[in-house]
Scaffold this motif. Structure first.
Motif, PDB file in Angstrom:
ATOM      1  N   GLU A 165      32.918  24.858 -73.492  1.00 54.14           N
ATOM      2  CA  GLU A 165      31.886  24.126 -72.928  1.00 54.14           C
ATOM      3  C   GLU A 165      31.642  22.672 -73.678  1.00 54.14           C
ATOM      4  O   GLU A 165      30.471  22.238 -74.189  1.00 54.14           O
ATOM      5  CB  GLU A 165      30.528  24.692 -72.979  1.00 54.14           C
ATOM      6  CG  GLU A 165      30.783  26.267 -72.307  1.00 54.14           C
ATOM      7  CD  GLU A 165      29.608  26.872 -72.075  1.00 54.14           C
ATOM      8  OE1 GLU A 165      28.510  26.782 -73.002  1.00 54.14           O
ATOM      9  OE2 GLU A 165      29.300  27.507 -71.252  1.00 54.14           O
ATOM     10  N   MET A 166      32.784  21.764 -73.490  1.00 48.80           N
ATOM     11  CA  MET A 166      32.740  20.394 -74.032  1.00 48.80           C
ATOM     12  C   MET A 166      33.111  19.545 -73.225  1.00 48.80           C
ATOM     13  O   MET A 166      34.124  19.582 -72.353  1.00 48.80           O
ATOM     14  CB  MET A 166      33.663  20.209 -75.387  1.00 48.80           C
ATOM     15  CG  MET A 166      33.650  19.065 -76.273  1.00 48.80           C
ATOM     16  SD  MET A 166      34.580  19.152 -77.560  1.00 48.80           S
ATOM     17  CE  MET A 166      34.122  20.636 -78.432  1.00 48.80           C
ATOM     18  N   SER A 167      32.733  18.210 -73.069  1.00 48.19           N
ATOM     19  CA  SER A 167      33.018  17.304 -72.177  1.00 48.19           C
ATOM     20  C   SER A 167      33.723  16.090 -72.804  1.00 48.19           C
ATOM     21  O   SER A 167      32.976  15.646 -73.857  1.00 48.19           O
ATOM     22  CB  SER A 167      31.893  16.565 -71.410  1.00 48.19           C
ATOM     23  OG  SER A 167      31.922  15.801 -70.333  1.00 48.19           O
ATOM     24  N   VAL A 168      34.568  15.959 -72.526  1.00 47.68           N
ATOM     25  CA  VAL A 168      35.658  14.572 -73.219  1.00 47.68           C
ATOM     26  C   VAL A 168      35.607  13.514 -72.099  1.00 47.68           C
ATOM     27  O   VAL A 168      36.359  13.327 -71.095  1.00 47.68           O
ATOM     28  CB  VAL A 168      37.002  14.792 -73.538  1.00 47.68           C
ATOM     29  CG1 VAL A 168      37.529  13.988 -74.376  1.00 47.68           C
ATOM     30  CG2 VAL A 168      36.916  16.169 -74.456  1.00 47.68           C
ATOM     31  N   PRO A 169      34.812  12.317 -72.294  1.00 48.31           N
ATOM     32  CA  PRO A 169      35.046  11.243 -71.405  1.00 48.31           C
ATOM     33  C   PRO A 169      36.513  10.356 -71.598  1.00 48.31           C
ATOM     34  O   PRO A 169      37.153  10.460 -72.574  1.00 48.31           O
ATOM     35  CB  PRO A 169      34.101  10.121 -72.281  1.00 48.31           C
ATOM     36  CG  PRO A 169      33.257  10.976 -72.998  1.00 48.31           C
ATOM     37  CD  PRO A 169      34.024  12.133 -73.423  1.00 48.31           C
ATOM     38  N   LEU A 170      36.822   9.957 -70.427  1.00 46.52           N
ATOM     39  CA  LEU A 170      38.219   9.227 -70.149  1.00 46.52           C
ATOM     40  C   LEU A 170      37.952   7.908 -69.794  1.00 46.52           C
ATOM     41  O   LEU A 170      36.783   7.348 -69.288  1.00 46.52           O
ATOM     42  CB  LEU A 170      38.822  10.234 -68.961  1.00 46.52           C
ATOM     43  CG  LEU A 170      39.119  11.563 -69.375  1.00 46.52           C
ATOM     44  CD1 LEU A 170      39.807  12.142 -67.933  1.00 46.52           C
ATOM     45  CD2 LEU A 170      40.148  11.890 -70.437  1.00 46.52           C
ATOM     46  N   SER A 171      39.112   7.391 -70.193  1.00 45.19           N
ATOM     47  CA  SER A 171      39.062   5.966 -69.781  1.00 45.19           C
ATOM     48  C   SER A 171      39.422   5.591 -68.109  1.00 45.19           C
ATOM     49  O   SER A 171      39.867   6.662 -67.564  1.00 45.19           O
ATOM     50  CB  SER A 171      40.285   5.044 -70.628  1.00 45.19           C
ATOM     51  OG  SER A 171      41.403   5.649 -70.157  1.00 45.19           O
ATOM     52  N   GLU A 172      39.388   4.371 -67.640  1.00 47.42           N
ATOM     53  CA  GLU A 172      39.580   4.580 -66.314  1.00 47.42           C
ATOM     54  C   GLU A 172      41.086   4.870 -66.007  1.00 47.42           C
ATOM     55  O   GLU A 172      41.553   5.400 -64.937  1.00 47.42           O
ATOM     56  CB  GLU A 172      39.528   3.030 -65.708  1.00 47.42           C
ATOM     57  CG  GLU A 172      37.863   2.761 -65.626  1.00 47.42           C
ATOM     58  CD  GLU A 172      37.221   3.525 -64.226  1.00 47.42           C
ATOM     59  OE1 GLU A 172      37.959   3.903 -63.459  1.00 47.42           O
ATOM     60  OE2 GLU A 172      35.885   3.866 -64.515  1.00 47.42           O
ATOM     61  N   THR A 173      41.974   4.434 -66.880  1.00 46.72           N
ATOM     62  CA  THR A 173      43.358   4.435 -66.554  1.00 46.72           C
ATOM     63  C   THR A 173      43.798   6.062 -66.649  1.00 46.72           C
ATOM     64  O   THR A 173      44.419   6.397 -65.808  1.00 46.72           O
ATOM     65  CB  THR A 173      44.352   3.810 -67.855  1.00 46.72           C
ATOM     66  OG1 THR A 173      43.854   2.265 -67.865  1.00 46.72           O
ATOM     67  CG2 THR A 173      45.601   4.038 -67.394  1.00 46.72           C
ATOM     68  N   ASP A 174      43.064   6.608 -67.850  1.00 49.06           N
ATOM     69  CA  ASP A 174      43.548   8.130 -67.844  1.00 49.06           C
ATOM     70  C   ASP A 174      42.830   8.884 -66.683  1.00 49.06           C
ATOM     71  O   ASP A 174      43.362   9.911 -66.121  1.00 49.06           O
ATOM     72  CB  ASP A 174      42.949   8.665 -68.999  1.00 49.06           C
ATOM     73  CG  ASP A 174      43.522   8.297 -70.389  1.00 49.06           C
ATOM     74  OD1 ASP A 174      44.666   7.712 -70.236  1.00 49.06           O
ATOM     75  OD2 ASP A 174      43.080   8.131 -71.472  1.00 49.06           O
ATOM     76  N   ALA A 175      41.557   8.577 -66.166  1.00 45.27           N
ATOM     77  CA  ALA A 175      41.071   9.205 -65.175  1.00 45.27           C
ATOM     78  C   ALA A 175      41.829   9.162 -63.744  1.00 45.27           C
ATOM     79  O   ALA A 175      42.139   9.941 -63.144  1.00 45.27           O
ATOM     80  CB  ALA A 175      39.625   8.586 -65.041  1.00 45.27           C
TER      81      ALA A 175
END
Length: 565
Positions: free
Chosen positions: A72-82
């Motif tokens: 239960e962990m959230s990892v933010p992504l860059s626009e490119t990765d997303a």
């Protein structure tokens, strides 16, 4: 070496047997890992989901040898990765073989996020998308033991697992939601049992002393289900009075749900009180009943009701009128049977005059008002309260016996005005015992030393009256010149049509004689009453002209013997 169809069937059969070998999904996945570890060079198996709305990876679980963890962990992504993951989800690509996690951005973020459970190192990744009826369940990831550890044969074997793993993941996610719901139910049950236990045998300190008149009113509610509104300053113990009402209610063994309206952000009021359906907004992964539904058949205590924003007041009124709620994201109404007890330290009448509290909601709640006096008006209860708090704190700290409390300390505490009421006294005792657990407790040393915070017994004025006097004098100082001139000149309005501006009068117009303040205040009040034609409250009333609370003005008039004609 290419495996035969028979080998693949044996492999798939054994994997499915492990996946379905136990009703406990966590145990099944641990057994499955033990089997797959013999066929793949892996340190761990991870399931994560991609959120396009939040542009993040949401890690769900991790399986290692002999161990299962809900992450239960959230990892933010860059626009490119997303963007890359979005396109990958939209496509039908199968297994993705990443030889080096350090050289692939998302894999690197994934490894870093899990480094507390799986040591970070360069390793290969094998990832596939799990789908169920065109719905993406998540990404299944094999975390390899070293660089470039996965071969084409590993990819082919992994593809065999997609369907059974998709079914297993669907069951696991449902299992997780069930656990969360059960946990929530246990929390609510424990809270209810705690509340009921605290009510059994509890007596209200001061019920035969300073709170006698209040408790006499409370006892009139025995075996009745009228809505009640508890009024009193902050810290006087309004929640305790609500508990006492519930203890003698016909619903005493039914749910008793408490809500602090002042602690709910405005954007969450609806979801907290009325609930929401799955998918109603981002993050609403499951449906959730609101506080009204949770209290169905029982009682709902709305503390700090005066803090509710106006929009929420409208929706609350509708629920009270119709006895039904509608969850966010649903068009279906749910019938409810809830008794409401509300409490506030705010002046709801003044809030109504200012437009901050709805009049119709006020009269819906103001069925059976109960006033709780401040501690400065029930000082006879202070010794008993101190003893009760001392005993509670000593029990919590595991201290034997009670520390000594000097009599001069008690005498000083009886003279203090207690603006924070019973809560302030409780915190004072906690602080005193923490600083001096063996005593003696010189609690007066922890109080303000300014004599303005204390009430001398010989003074005829109460603390409340002195506060009103100070407020009246401060306000009237701003308005005396205008009121005096209006009175002397016989004007019917402070801004009489054709009257000259204040600045056009020279200072010689005002009488140079200095007069006693009480006489000046009396004249100011009388001038305002003349101007308002005897009306005290409401638009154009004397209180509005003087910019005072109507109750404050009435109190001052009683003290000075001024009558409205």
């Amino acid at each position: 070496m290419t495996h035969s169809l028979e080998d693949n069937m044996d492999f798939l059969t054994e994997a499915m047997t492990r996946l379905n070998g136990s009703l406990d999904m966590k145990e099944s996945l641990v057994h499955t890992f033990d089997f797959l570890e013999k066929h793949f060079p892996i340190d761990a198996i991870s399931l994560h989901q991609y959120s396009n709305d939040l542009k993040s990876l949401n890690l769900l679980f991790l399986v290692q040898s002999g161990r299962f963890d809900f992450v239960e962990m959230s990892v933010p992504l860059s626009e490119t990765d997303a963007r890359s993951l979005f396109l990958h989800n939209a496509g039908v690509s199968g297994v993705i073989n990443t030889p080096n996690n350090r050289k692939e951005s998302v894999a690197s973020l994934h490894s870093n996020a899990l480094r507390s459970l799986v040591p970070f190192k360069e390793r290969g990744y094998l990832v596939c998308i799990l789908r169920s009826e065109e719905k993406i369940l998540g990404h299944l990831c094999l975390m390899g033991k070293h660089l470039g550890c996965f071969t084409r044969e590993h990819e082919q074997k992994f593809e065999l697992l997609l369907t059974p793993f998709a079914l297993a993941m669907s069951n696991l996610l449902q299992y997780k939601r069930t656990l969360e719901f059960q946990s929530k139910l246990r929390e609510e049950r424990d809270e209810l049992e705690k509340n009921l236990e605290s009510l059994r045998g509890r007596h209200v300190i001061g019920e035969r002393g300073g709170l006698k008149s209040t408790m006499d009113v409370v006892r009139q509610l025995e075996d009745r289900e009228l809505p009640a509104l508890i009024l009193g300053e902050t810290g006087v113990g309004k929640e305790l009075i609500a508990d006492a009402i519930q203890a003698i209610s016909p619903r005493q063994n039914k749910p008793f749900i408490k809500v602090n309206c002042g602690a709910i952000p405005e954007s969450l009021v609806d979801s907290e009180l009325f609930g929401y359906e799955k998918g109603a907004f981002t993050g609403a992964s499951v449906s959730r009943p609101g506080r009204f539904e949770q209290a169905n058949g029982g009682t709902l205590f709305l503390d700090e009701i005066g803090e509710l924003p106006l929009k929420a007041q409208v929706r609350l009124l509708r629920v009270l009128q119709n006895n039904e709620v509608e969850r966010i994201g649903s068009t279906k109404t749910i019938d409810i049977d809830v008794r409401v007890i509300a409490a506030t330290n705010r002046n709801l009448e003044l809030m109504m005059q200012k437009g901050d509290f709805r009049e119709d909601l006020y009269y819906r709640l103001y069925v059976f008002p109960i006033h709780v006096p401040p501690l400065r008006e029930r000082t006879q209860d202070i010794p008993a309260l101190i003893y009760s708090f001392m005993k509670r704190v000593c029990d919590e700290l595991g201290l034997d016996g009670l520390p000594q409390l000097p009599s001069k300390t008690v005498d000083r505490l009886l003279k203090y005005s207690w603006p924070g009421n019973v809560r302030e006294l409780e915190n004072l005792v906690k602080r005193g015992i923490t600083l001096s657990p063996q005593g003696p407790l010189y609690l007066e040393e922890l109080l303000p030393q300014d004599e303005g915070w204390y009430i001398a017994p010989e003074e005829s004025q109460s603390y409340f009256e002195k506060t009103i006097d100070a407020r009246v004098e401060a306000v009237l100082e701003q308005h005396l010149p205008k009121l005096h001139l209006a009175s002397k000149l016989g004007l019917s309005s402070f801004e009489h049509e054709g009257a000259p501006d204040d600045n056009s009068f020279s200072s010689s117009v005002l009488p140079p004689v200095i007069r006693p303040l009480d006489d000046t205040i009396r004249e100011a009040i009388q001038a305002a009453l003349v101007q308002a034609q005897g009306k005290i409250s409401g638009a154009g009333g004397a209180a509005e002209l003087l910019q005072l609370n109507p109750n404050t003005l009435r109190s001052k008039m009683r003290k000075m013997g001024i009558r409205a004609h």
